[in-house]
Design a protein around this motif. Sequence first.
Motif, PDB file in Angstrom:
ATOM      1  N   LEU A   1       0.822  -1.202   0.000  1.00 45.79           N
ATOM      2  CA  LEU A   1       0.000   0.000   0.000  1.00 45.79           C
ATOM      3  C   LEU A   1       0.860   1.258   0.000  1.00 45.79           C
ATOM      4  CD1 LEU A   1      -2.716  -1.173   2.540  1.00 45.79           C
ATOM      5  CD2 LEU A   1      -3.053  -0.765   0.095  1.00 45.79           C
ATOM      6  N   VAL A   2       1.922   1.271   0.791  1.00 42.52           N
ATOM      7  CA  VAL A   2       2.818   2.432   0.805  1.00 42.52           C
ATOM      8  C   VAL A   2       3.510   2.590  -0.542  1.00 42.52           C
ATOM      9  CG1 VAL A   2       4.925   3.358   1.824  1.00 42.52           C
ATOM     10  CG2 VAL A   2       3.146   2.415   3.301  1.00 42.52           C
ATOM     11  N   LEU A   3       3.964   1.470  -1.124  1.00 43.69           N
ATOM     12  CA  LEU A   3       4.607   1.545  -2.436  1.00 43.69           C
ATOM     13  C   LEU A   3       3.646   2.033  -3.505  1.00 43.69           C
ATOM     14  CD1 LEU A   3       6.870  -1.646  -2.621  1.00 43.69           C
ATOM     15  CD2 LEU A   3       7.465   0.675  -1.951  1.00 43.69           C
ATOM     16  N   ALA A   4       2.375   1.647  -3.420  1.00 53.63           N
ATOM     17  CA  ALA A   4       1.391   2.141  -4.388  1.00 53.63           C
ATOM     18  C   ALA A   4       1.282   3.656  -4.321  1.00 53.63           C
ATOM     19  CB  ALA A   4       0.035   1.490  -4.131  1.00 53.63           C
ATOM     20  N   GLY A   5       1.247   4.204  -3.107  1.00 52.86           N
ATOM     21  CA  GLY A   5       1.196   5.661  -2.974  1.00 52.86           C
ATOM     22  C   GLY A   5       2.463   6.325  -3.478  1.00 52.86           C
ATOM     23  N   CYS A   6       3.614   5.779  -3.140  1.00 55.27           N
ATOM     24  CA  CYS A   6       4.887   6.390  -3.542  1.00 55.27           C
ATOM     25  C   CYS A   6       5.146   6.224  -5.028  1.00 55.27           C
ATOM     26  CB  CYS A   6       6.032   5.770  -2.739  1.00 55.27           C
ATOM     27  SG  CYS A   6       5.955   6.101  -0.963  1.00 55.27           S
ATOM     28  N   PHE A   7       4.838   5.059  -5.583  1.00 51.08           N
ATOM     29  CA  PHE A   7       5.103   4.821  -7.002  1.00 51.08           C
ATOM     30  C   PHE A   7       4.219   5.693  -7.892  1.00 51.08           C
ATOM     31  CE2 PHE A   7       7.117   0.302  -6.949  1.00 51.08           C
ATOM     32  CZ  PHE A   7       8.147   0.812  -6.171  1.00 51.08           C
ATOM     33  N   THR A   8       2.974   5.897  -7.510  1.00 48.31           N
ATOM     34  CA  THR A   8       2.114   6.756  -8.324  1.00 48.31           C
ATOM     35  C   THR A   8       2.557   8.208  -8.241  1.00 48.31           C
ATOM     36  OG1 THR A   8       0.570   6.866  -6.446  1.00 48.31           O
ATOM     37  CG2 THR A   8       0.083   5.272  -8.182  1.00 48.31           C
ATOM     38  N   LYS A   9       2.964   8.651  -7.073  1.00 51.65           N
ATOM     39  CA  LYS A   9       3.382  10.052  -6.927  1.00 51.65           C
ATOM     40  C   LYS A   9       4.706  10.309  -7.635  1.00 51.65           C
ATOM     41  CE  LYS A   9       1.564  12.620  -4.196  1.00 51.65           C
ATOM     42  NZ  LYS A   9       0.416  13.560  -4.306  1.00 51.65           N
ATOM     43  N   SER A  10       5.623   9.359  -7.577  1.00 58.04           N
ATOM     44  CA  SER A  10       6.941   9.543  -8.186  1.00 58.04           C
ATOM     45  C   SER A  10       7.057   8.878  -9.556  1.00 58.04           C
ATOM     46  CB  SER A  10       8.031   9.002  -7.255  1.00 58.04           C
ATOM     47  OG  SER A  10       8.198   9.867  -6.143  1.00 58.04           O
ATOM     48  N   ALA A  11       5.917   8.596 -10.184  1.00 62.03           N
ATOM     49  CA  ALA A  11       5.872   8.179 -11.592  1.00 62.03           C
ATOM     50  C   ALA A  11       6.747   6.966 -11.880  1.00 62.03           C
ATOM     51  CB  ALA A  11       6.268   9.346 -12.504  1.00 62.03           C
ATOM     52  N   GLN A  12       6.640   5.928 -11.055  1.00 62.69           N
ATOM     53  CA  GLN A  12       7.368   4.697 -11.313  1.00 62.69           C
ATOM     54  C   GLN A  12       6.546   3.805 -12.246  1.00 62.69           C
ATOM     55  OE1 GLN A  12      10.712   4.123  -9.847  1.00 62.69           O
ATOM     56  NE2 GLN A  12      10.170   6.285  -9.908  1.00 62.69           N
ATOM     57  N   PHE A  13       7.241   3.054 -13.063  1.00 62.10           N
ATOM     58  CA  PHE A  13       6.572   2.108 -13.946  1.00 62.10           C
ATOM     59  C   PHE A  13       5.697   1.160 -13.118  1.00 62.10           C
ATOM     60  CE2 PHE A  13       6.305  -1.962 -16.088  1.00 62.10           C
ATOM     61  CZ  PHE A  13       5.979  -1.611 -17.377  1.00 62.10           C
ATOM     62  N   PRO A  14       4.443   0.902 -13.504  1.00 60.56           N
ATOM     63  CA  PRO A  14       3.751   1.310 -14.730  1.00 60.56           C
ATOM     64  C   PRO A  14       2.873   2.552 -14.561  1.00 60.56           C
ATOM     65  CG  PRO A  14       2.510  -0.402 -13.646  1.00 60.56           C
ATOM     66  CD  PRO A  14       3.680  -0.101 -12.740  1.00 60.56           C
ATOM     67  N   PHE A  15       3.136   3.387 -13.555  1.00 62.49           N
ATOM     68  CA  PHE A  15       2.327   4.585 -13.325  1.00 62.49           C
ATOM     69  C   PHE A  15       3.028   5.837 -13.841  1.00 62.49           C
ATOM     70  CE2 PHE A  15       1.689   1.606  -9.711  1.00 62.49           C
ATOM     71  CZ  PHE A  15       0.384   1.240  -9.977  1.00 62.49           C
ATOM     72  N   HIS A  16       3.990   5.667 -14.734  1.00 60.20           N
ATOM     73  CA  HIS A  16       4.834   6.782 -15.157  1.00 60.20           C
ATOM     74  C   HIS A  16       4.178   7.699 -16.168  1.00 60.20           C
ATOM     75  CE1 HIS A  16       5.262   3.610 -18.180  1.00 60.20           C
ATOM     76  NE2 HIS A  16       5.523   4.571 -19.038  1.00 60.20           N
ATOM     77  N   PHE A  17       3.104   7.256 -16.815  1.00 59.32           N
ATOM     78  CA  PHE A  17       2.596   7.943 -17.994  1.00 59.32           C
ATOM     79  C   PHE A  17       2.042   9.327 -17.694  1.00 59.32           C
ATOM     80  CE2 PHE A  17      -0.411   4.929 -16.232  1.00 59.32           C
ATOM     81  CZ  PHE A  17      -1.520   5.713 -15.959  1.00 59.32           C
ATOM     82  N   TRP A  18       1.656   9.593 -16.438  1.00 53.18           N
ATOM     83  CA  TRP A  18       1.079  10.911 -16.154  1.00 53.18           C
ATOM     84  C   TRP A  18       2.134  12.001 -16.159  1.00 53.18           C
ATOM     85  CZ3 TRP A  18       2.625  14.142 -12.313  1.00 53.18           C
ATOM     86  CH2 TRP A  18       3.355  13.601 -11.259  1.00 53.18           C
TER      87      TRP A  18
END
Length: 815
Positions: A218-235
């Motif tokens: 859950l923490v990684l989901a929040g951090c990865f989306t905010k810091s544009a980590q793959f696969p959430f990088h597209f924004w």
Amino acid sequence: MAATTPALTFAALMLPFLAALLAPMLSRLMGHRAALVLALAPALACLHFLSFLPEIAAGESATGGYVWVPSFNLSFSWFLDGLSLTFALLITGIGTLIVLYSGAYMKGHQQQGRFLAFILFFMGAMLGLVVSDSFLMLFVYWELTSIASFLLIGFDHDRAEARRAALQALVVTGGGGLALLAGLVLLWNVTGITQLSLLLHSGLPLSASPQYFAILLLVLAGCFTKSAQFPFHFWLPNAMQAPTPVSAYLHSATMVKAGVYLLMRLQPVLGDTPAWEILLPFFGGITLISGALLGLRQTDLKMMLAYTTMASLGLMVMLTGFGSDHAIEAAVLYLIAHSLFKGALFMVAGAIDHETGTREISKLGGLRKAMPVTFAAAALAALSMAGLPLFFGFLAKEEIYLALVDGNPRAIFFLCLAVIGNALMGALALAIGFKPFLGPNRPDLGPVHEGPWGLWLGPVVLALLGLLAGVFSGTAHQYFSTPMASAVLHENTVIDISTVPHLGLPLLLSVLTLILAGLVLWQLETARGLMRRLFDALGPGPDRGFDHAVQGLIRLSVVLTRILQPGRLEIYVTATFILLALTLLVPPFLFNEFPAMPAFPQTVALHEWVFLGIAVIGVAAVLRAADRLTAIVALGIQGFAIAVLFLLFGAPDLSFTQFMVETLSVVILALVMTRLRLTPSDHRPLLQRLFDGTIALACGTGFTLLLLKSVETPFDNALTDFFNAYSKVIAHGANVVNVIIVDFRGVDTLGEIAVVMITGLAVLALVRVRAGTKTELGAGGAKRTATAIPIGKTAAKAPTTKAPQAKPSTGRPDR
């Protein structure tokens, strides 16, 4: 751990928000010069946080704040150590330059005041995020950054691309924020701690908890989306739709580094586990390489910088999760260096666009004479990003290779990723820093000159800081790098790497990186074409997938709405009571929590039997009523009988309330029903009656079991004693029930009154509906009548009267 001066720190945290409130008014009064005044807010905040440098450099930390809800251990509190203080200085220091830059960049824009308000609001949110101590304060500021970025990215809301990018960033980062909230709640549940400073010093073996993996994900989901980590990088690349000052700020020191900050903050708590050391390097490495390769195919300066930001974030995440002290030190050095050179290069790209009208690198060249100051800043920042000696970026790159030099296959793999990623980013940095300025002049650009001082001040200051931090690396390490690394590792460490080259494998890898970067730069057009063909062959990526996901969600919502919201009250009521019955009956069956049946009373007075019988007769009369009016009256009789029973058993206030409710219910229902036909009854099929009766019996049984189980528990008279003791003393009322309703539960009672008032207004509107037949003009001037129709019956066409030479009217009957 020392305590800060709460008033001064609170004022420093609130200054950006105050400036945001004043920005529109000042912009109307002062134009672009308002930026000079507004920049004082982050500058003063920066000076305040600078005062903590000696204390933090000595290995101390500072806390402060205000208690909010003591019973839940919730507070508005802050925590300053090497990590949070460095971020605070980057946010306020670069933020000051960004405000000045915005004043020059947005000069003459009609919405300059709104833009400055948004950027200052974002600054305050990001500043609060990095100094937050309490989980609640952290989450609130975390979500405020998402809201502020939505406003900034969608600033040019007339363009569909800007609106889409803003919505995409909000959905991705906002969804990650919800995941982070769940993670923080689980963390609270496991540790019983709601403050980061206490959590870091608790020494709790969180990795041994059965909920550790859920918390980590859950923490990684929040951090990865905010810091544009793959696969959430597209924004992140799509966020380039925002004006350049936004890009320079969000992608250098603020929003995209929020996830990296939180990973570093929680490293002592969640780190040093196989899951941590597998997930972070894996996703960070993918993000590093994919960002660098995607950046190669771009020709827009901002897009090239955006993808290198994505790659840099992947590198920082990879190092944070690698699992060694040197890797953490490398991540710290690279984070500081990246903030300096990336902020400078973004502002250079904006200055070029402002003066030439284009950001296409293929259309730029020969600007060194027309824009010498901007060229100098661009060159210094690009050299730092490429990792040449004397620059702080060189120190970061050397430390990265030192951390990854090891004999095991895992270290070799990530070392190769780091070399390739740094080489590609170095090539893009040199292309951005030199290609627009070197070569022959481009006459198609028209007359070009150096921009106003506000456009080049920020790049020059940040680029020089990147050089000075490298030259005077001992001082930089003492006040920034070492305290920051010590905070992340949660133990004292010393960073002593200097710009003096030391022979060894890290230096050889640095030379190799520069050679590879030069080769890529030499064949940049070939590499760009190759990357375009490669990614075109791979097909649409996560960006297109986001659109498909949104469209699918919309289709699903339409289908579910048609099923769950068909517009029939009968279905809504039935579903509500079925859910209520399941809620009441399922738990006792699952957990075997049935109450013991109470003993029947030995003696029951005759009058009690009478009123109980009247209540039963009232229920039977409701079920057997031939028309609706009889059912309404019978329902009232049953209610009155229950009210008498309340009175007989010593609850006069409750009895009086029941009498009033029953009286009003009967009167109101009768008034409403007089607008309809009361004679027919509802003829339901036998199966429907059995189904409805089953639901009613299930609800009644459930409530009976719940009440019987409730009265089995020991009675706690603490509230009774409290109200009896203080109703007269505090509220000066002898009637305890009235005091509870009016004083102790005053707000709750006010809400109930508001609900009753709204309901009464709705009923009044129904009562005032004109009943019976009403005459109105039909087609051709003919008069027609509309008659009332019974509930549940299909509306038939009202009878009409023909007018001479007119067709019959088929107007809808009026209920």
